[in-house]
Scaffold this motif. Structure first.
Motif, PDB file in Angstrom:
ATOM      1  N   PHE A 173      57.563  37.525  26.833  1.00 53.75           N
ATOM      2  CA  PHE A 173      57.979  38.714  26.087  1.00 53.75           C
ATOM      3  C   PHE A 173      58.651  38.301  24.777  1.00 53.75           C
ATOM      4  O   PHE A 173      58.332  38.819  23.714  1.00 53.75           O
ATOM      5  N   TYR A 174      59.567  37.362  24.877  1.00 52.37           N
ATOM      6  CA  TYR A 174      60.319  36.958  23.704  1.00 52.37           C
ATOM      7  C   TYR A 174      59.428  36.277  22.670  1.00 52.37           C
ATOM      8  O   TYR A 174      59.518  36.562  21.483  1.00 52.37           O
ATOM      9  N   ARG A 175      58.547  35.396  23.117  1.00 49.13           N
ATOM     10  CA  ARG A 175      57.631  34.722  22.186  1.00 49.13           C
ATOM     11  C   ARG A 175      56.702  35.717  21.507  1.00 49.13           C
ATOM     12  O   ARG A 175      56.413  35.604  20.321  1.00 49.13           O
ATOM     13  N   ASP A 176      56.224  36.711  22.270  1.00 53.56           N
ATOM     14  CA  ASP A 176      55.370  37.750  21.694  1.00 53.56           C
ATOM     15  C   ASP A 176      56.129  38.552  20.635  1.00 53.56           C
ATOM     16  O   ASP A 176      55.593  38.866  19.571  1.00 53.56           O
ATOM     17  N   LYS A 177      57.368  38.890  20.930  1.00 46.60           N
ATOM     18  CA  LYS A 177      58.198  39.636  19.971  1.00 46.60           C
ATOM     19  C   LYS A 177      58.452  38.810  18.709  1.00 46.60           C
ATOM     20  O   LYS A 177      58.395  39.327  17.602  1.00 46.60           O
ATOM     21  N   LEU A 178      58.738  37.532  18.880  1.00 41.43           N
ATOM     22  CA  LEU A 178      58.992  36.663  17.741  1.00 41.43           C
ATOM     23  C   LEU A 178      57.741  36.523  16.878  1.00 41.43           C
ATOM     24  O   LEU A 178      57.815  36.588  15.649  1.00 41.43           O
ATOM     25  N   LYS A 179      56.597  36.372  17.511  1.00 38.11           N
ATOM     26  CA  LYS A 179      55.330  36.277  16.776  1.00 38.11           C
ATOM     27  C   LYS A 179      55.049  37.579  16.024  1.00 38.11           C
ATOM     28  O   LYS A 179      54.661  37.562  14.858  1.00 38.11           O
ATOM     29  N   GLU A 180      55.266  38.702  16.688  1.00 35.28           N
ATOM     30  CA  GLU A 180      55.069  40.006  16.062  1.00 35.28           C
ATOM     31  C   GLU A 180      56.009  40.181  14.863  1.00 35.28           C
ATOM     32  O   GLU A 180      55.595  40.670  13.803  1.00 35.28           O
ATOM     33  N   LEU A 181      57.246  39.779  15.018  1.00 32.31           N
ATOM     34  CA  LEU A 181      58.223  39.857  13.927  1.00 32.31           C
ATOM     35  C   LEU A 181      57.775  39.006  12.744  1.00 32.31           C
ATOM     36  O   LEU A 181      57.799  39.468  11.596  1.00 32.31           O
ATOM     37  N   ASP A 182      57.358  37.782  13.003  1.00 29.15           N
ATOM     38  CA  ASP A 182      56.889  36.900  11.928  1.00 29.15           C
ATOM     39  C   ASP A 182      55.692  37.508  11.192  1.00 29.15           C
ATOM     40  O   ASP A 182      55.615  37.451   9.961  1.00 29.15           O
ATOM     41  N   GLU A 183      54.782  38.096  11.940  1.00 31.43           N
ATOM     42  CA  GLU A 183      53.601  38.716  11.324  1.00 31.43           C
ATOM     43  C   GLU A 183      53.991  39.903  10.456  1.00 31.43           C
ATOM     44  O   GLU A 183      53.454  40.081   9.358  1.00 31.43           O
ATOM     45  N   ARG A 184      54.919  40.718  10.925  1.00 31.60           N
ATOM     46  CA  ARG A 184      55.354  41.883  10.131  1.00 31.60           C
ATOM     47  C   ARG A 184      56.089  41.448   8.868  1.00 31.60           C
ATOM     48  O   ARG A 184      55.938  42.053   7.819  1.00 31.60           O
ATOM     49  N   ILE A 185      56.868  40.389   8.959  1.00 34.61           N
ATOM     50  CA  ILE A 185      57.552  39.887   7.768  1.00 34.61           C
ATOM     51  C   ILE A 185      56.531  39.364   6.760  1.00 34.61           C
ATOM     52  O   ILE A 185      56.682  39.571   5.554  1.00 34.61           O
ATOM     53  N   GLU A 186      55.484  38.711   7.232  1.00 31.81           N
ATOM     54  CA  GLU A 186      54.420  38.242   6.332  1.00 31.81           C
ATOM     55  C   GLU A 186      53.760  39.411   5.618  1.00 31.81           C
ATOM     56  O   GLU A 186      53.441  39.326   4.426  1.00 31.81           O
ATOM     57  N   VAL A 187      53.547  40.507   6.311  1.00 28.99           N
ATOM     58  CA  VAL A 187      52.982  41.714   5.691  1.00 28.99           C
ATOM     59  C   VAL A 187      53.956  42.251   4.649  1.00 28.99           C
ATOM     60  O   VAL A 187      53.550  42.651   3.551  1.00 28.99           O
ATOM     61  N   TYR A 188      55.243  42.258   4.969  1.00 29.72           N
ATOM     62  CA  TYR A 188      56.257  42.709   4.009  1.00 29.72           C
ATOM     63  C   TYR A 188      56.236  41.849   2.750  1.00 29.72           C
ATOM     64  O   TYR A 188      56.432  42.355   1.649  1.00 29.72           O
ATOM     65  N   LYS A 189      55.999  40.556   2.896  1.00 31.35           N
ATOM     66  CA  LYS A 189      55.955  39.674   1.731  1.00 31.35           C
ATOM     67  C   LYS A 189      54.836  40.066   0.777  1.00 31.35           C
ATOM     68  O   LYS A 189      54.956  39.876  -0.438  1.00 31.35           O
ATOM     69  N   ILE A 190      53.776  40.606   1.313  1.00 32.10           N
ATOM     70  CA  ILE A 190      52.660  41.075   0.481  1.00 32.10           C
ATOM     71  C   ILE A 190      52.981  42.447  -0.104  1.00 32.10           C
ATOM     72  O   ILE A 190      52.685  42.716  -1.270  1.00 32.10           O
ATOM     73  N   GLU A 191      53.586  43.311   0.685  1.00 35.18           N
ATOM     74  CA  GLU A 191      53.865  44.686   0.269  1.00 35.18           C
ATOM     75  C   GLU A 191      54.924  44.801  -0.823  1.00 35.18           C
ATOM     76  O   GLU A 191      54.808  45.613  -1.721  1.00 35.18           O
ATOM     77  N   PHE A 192      55.981  44.010  -0.713  1.00 33.38           N
ATOM     78  CA  PHE A 192      57.122  44.153  -1.610  1.00 33.38           C
ATOM     79  C   PHE A 192      57.098  43.093  -2.701  1.00 33.38           C
ATOM     80  O   PHE A 192      57.061  41.903  -2.427  1.00 33.38           O
ATOM     81  N   ASP A 193      57.144  43.555  -3.954  1.00 27.73           N
ATOM     82  CA  ASP A 193      57.151  42.645  -5.096  1.00 27.73           C
ATOM     83  C   ASP A 193      58.546  42.079  -5.363  1.00 27.73           C
ATOM     84  O   ASP A 193      58.691  40.940  -5.785  1.00 27.73           O
ATOM     85  N   GLU A 194      59.544  42.897  -5.148  1.00 25.26           N
ATOM     86  CA  GLU A 194      60.911  42.512  -5.453  1.00 25.26           C
ATOM     87  C   GLU A 194      61.576  41.847  -4.245  1.00 25.26           C
ATOM     88  O   GLU A 194      61.501  42.365  -3.134  1.00 25.26           O
ATOM     89  N   PRO A 195      62.249  40.726  -4.460  1.00 28.53           N
ATOM     90  CA  PRO A 195      62.919  40.038  -3.346  1.00 28.53           C
ATOM     91  C   PRO A 195      63.969  40.895  -2.648  1.00 28.53           C
ATOM     92  O   PRO A 195      64.133  40.812  -1.436  1.00 28.53           O
ATOM     93  N   ILE A 196      64.655  41.739  -3.411  1.00 27.00           N
ATOM     94  CA  ILE A 196      65.694  42.568  -2.803  1.00 27.00           C
ATOM     95  C   ILE A 196      65.079  43.592  -1.855  1.00 27.00           C
ATOM     96  O   ILE A 196      65.630  43.887  -0.790  1.00 27.00           O
ATOM     97  N   GLN A 197      63.918  44.129  -2.204  1.00 27.39           N
ATOM     98  CA  GLN A 197      63.227  45.085  -1.327  1.00 27.39           C
ATOM     99  C   GLN A 197      62.731  44.386  -0.056  1.00 27.39           C
ATOM    100  O   GLN A 197      62.847  44.929   1.034  1.00 27.39           O
ATOM    101  N   LEU A 198      62.177  43.196  -0.229  1.00 29.29           N
ATOM    102  CA  LEU A 198      61.709  42.412   0.914  1.00 29.29           C
ATOM    103  C   LEU A 198      62.867  42.101   1.849  1.00 29.29           C
ATOM    104  O   LEU A 198      62.761  42.273   3.071  1.00 29.29           O
ATOM    105  N   ALA A 199      63.971  41.663   1.293  1.00 26.54           N
ATOM    106  CA  ALA A 199      65.134  41.299   2.113  1.00 26.54           C
ATOM    107  C   ALA A 199      65.687  42.515   2.849  1.00 26.54           C
ATOM    108  O   ALA A 199      65.985  42.438   4.049  1.00 26.54           O
ATOM    109  N   GLU A 200      65.804  43.632   2.154  1.00 26.55           N
ATOM    110  CA  GLU A 200      66.343  44.841   2.773  1.00 26.55           C
ATOM    111  C   GLU A 200      65.453  45.324   3.924  1.00 26.55           C
ATOM    112  O   GLU A 200      65.940  45.633   5.013  1.00 26.55           O
ATOM    113  N   ALA A 201      64.151  45.363   3.681  1.00 29.46           N
ATOM    114  CA  ALA A 201      63.215  45.794   4.719  1.00 29.46           C
ATOM    115  C   ALA A 201      63.207  44.811   5.889  1.00 29.46           C
ATOM    116  O   ALA A 201      63.145  45.223   7.054  1.00 29.46           O
TER     117      ALA A 201
END
Length: 92
Positions: free
Chosen positions: A4-32
């Protein structure tokens, strides 16, 4: 528990990678990312409270290895947010 924990961690990493593409500004990426990580921490906490630990070794492993993986991401993105916030306020 570990799956469960490994799946959650993998899912979190994947969502953060998507955020890196979505947000141009570092402050927006960090906040999200901080918001996202806090939600994942809540999910993990609820899971642990509901399921508990089978053995003492599982509990030790969770608090020494698994939980710090998520907390380190929270610390990192929170620091980025603070740095970028200060940088933006100086420009104004």
């Amino acid at each position: 528990m570990h799956k469960f924990y490994r799946d959650k961690l993998k899912e979190l990493d994947e969502r953060i990678e998507v955020y890196k593409i979505e947000f141009d500004e570092p402050i927006q990426l960090a906040e999200a990312s901080v918001s996202l990580i806090l939600n994942y921490l809540k999910e993990v906490k609820l899971y642990v409270l509901e399921k508990g630990f089978d053995k003492e070794e599982d509990e030790i492993y969770f608090f020494k290895k698994l939980k710090p993986d998520i907390l380190s991401k929270l610390i990192y993105y929170n620091a980025i947010f603070k740095i970028e916030s200060k940088k933006t306020s100086r420009l104004i």
